[in-house]
Write a protein that holds these residues in place. Structure first.
Motif, PDB file in Angstrom:
ATOM      1  N   ASP A  33       0.714  -1.153   0.119  1.00 32.85           N
ATOM      2  CA  ASP A  33      -0.007   0.061   0.140  1.00 32.85           C
ATOM      3  C   ASP A  33       0.880   1.325   0.109  1.00 32.85           C
ATOM      4  O   ASP A  33       2.021   1.233   0.678  1.00 32.85           O
ATOM      5  N   ASP A  35       0.790   3.990   1.821  1.00 35.20           N
ATOM      6  CA  ASP A  35       0.935   4.323   3.048  1.00 35.20           C
ATOM      7  C   ASP A  35       2.217   3.495   3.698  1.00 35.20           C
ATOM      8  O   ASP A  35       2.888   3.950   4.687  1.00 35.20           O
ATOM      9  N   ASN A  38       5.108   5.390   2.372  1.00 33.08           N
ATOM     10  CA  ASN A  38       5.146   6.512   3.345  1.00 33.08           C
ATOM     11  C   ASN A  38       6.037   6.080   4.616  1.00 33.08           C
ATOM     12  O   ASN A  38       6.776   6.723   5.248  1.00 33.08           O
ATOM     13  N   ARG A  39       5.460   5.052   5.307  1.00 39.34           N
ATOM     14  CA  ARG A  39       5.974   4.854   6.897  1.00 39.34           C
ATOM     15  C   ARG A  39       7.430   4.380   6.489  1.00 39.34           C
ATOM     16  O   ARG A  39       8.326   4.586   7.197  1.00 39.34           O
ATOM     17  N   THR A  48       8.970  12.126   5.083  1.00 37.87           N
ATOM     18  CA  THR A  48       7.987  11.714   4.614  1.00 37.87           C
ATOM     19  C   THR A  48       8.217  11.269   3.130  1.00 37.87           C
ATOM     20  O   THR A  48       9.243  11.430   2.590  1.00 37.87           O
TER      21      THR A  48
END
Length: 82
Positions: A33, A35, A38-39, A48
């Motif tokens: 994903d 996200d 990004n993590r 980021t």
């Protein structure tokens, strides 16, 4: 106990940024994903995805521009476009 951490290759990630792949395209390459990407950026680079991407995409932009200028020496259409 959660899911095992997703493994990423920094070299592949940086090259994908270099050729200006989007966050969703990069996530697709790593089969995760956006996200998660990004993590991973926050854990690995301390910033980021957006900030990390800007850093590595700049190299790709300058490389592309060099190629365009070389082409413009032989190609009238490229010279006009530039």
């Amino acid at each position: 106990m959660g899911r095992p951490k997703k493994e990423f290759s920094k070299e592949i990630f940086e090259e994908l940024c270099n050729i200006q792949c989007t966050e969703s395209e990069i996530a697709s390459v790593f089969r995760c994903d956006p996200d998660t990407v990004n993590r991973w950026c926050k854990d690995t680079y301390g910033t980021t995805f957006s900030d990390t991407y800007k850093k590595y995409a700049e190299d790709g932009k300058s490389s592309l521009r060099r190629t365009q200028f070389r082409l413009a020496q032989k190609n009238t259409a490229m010279a006009i476009w530039l």
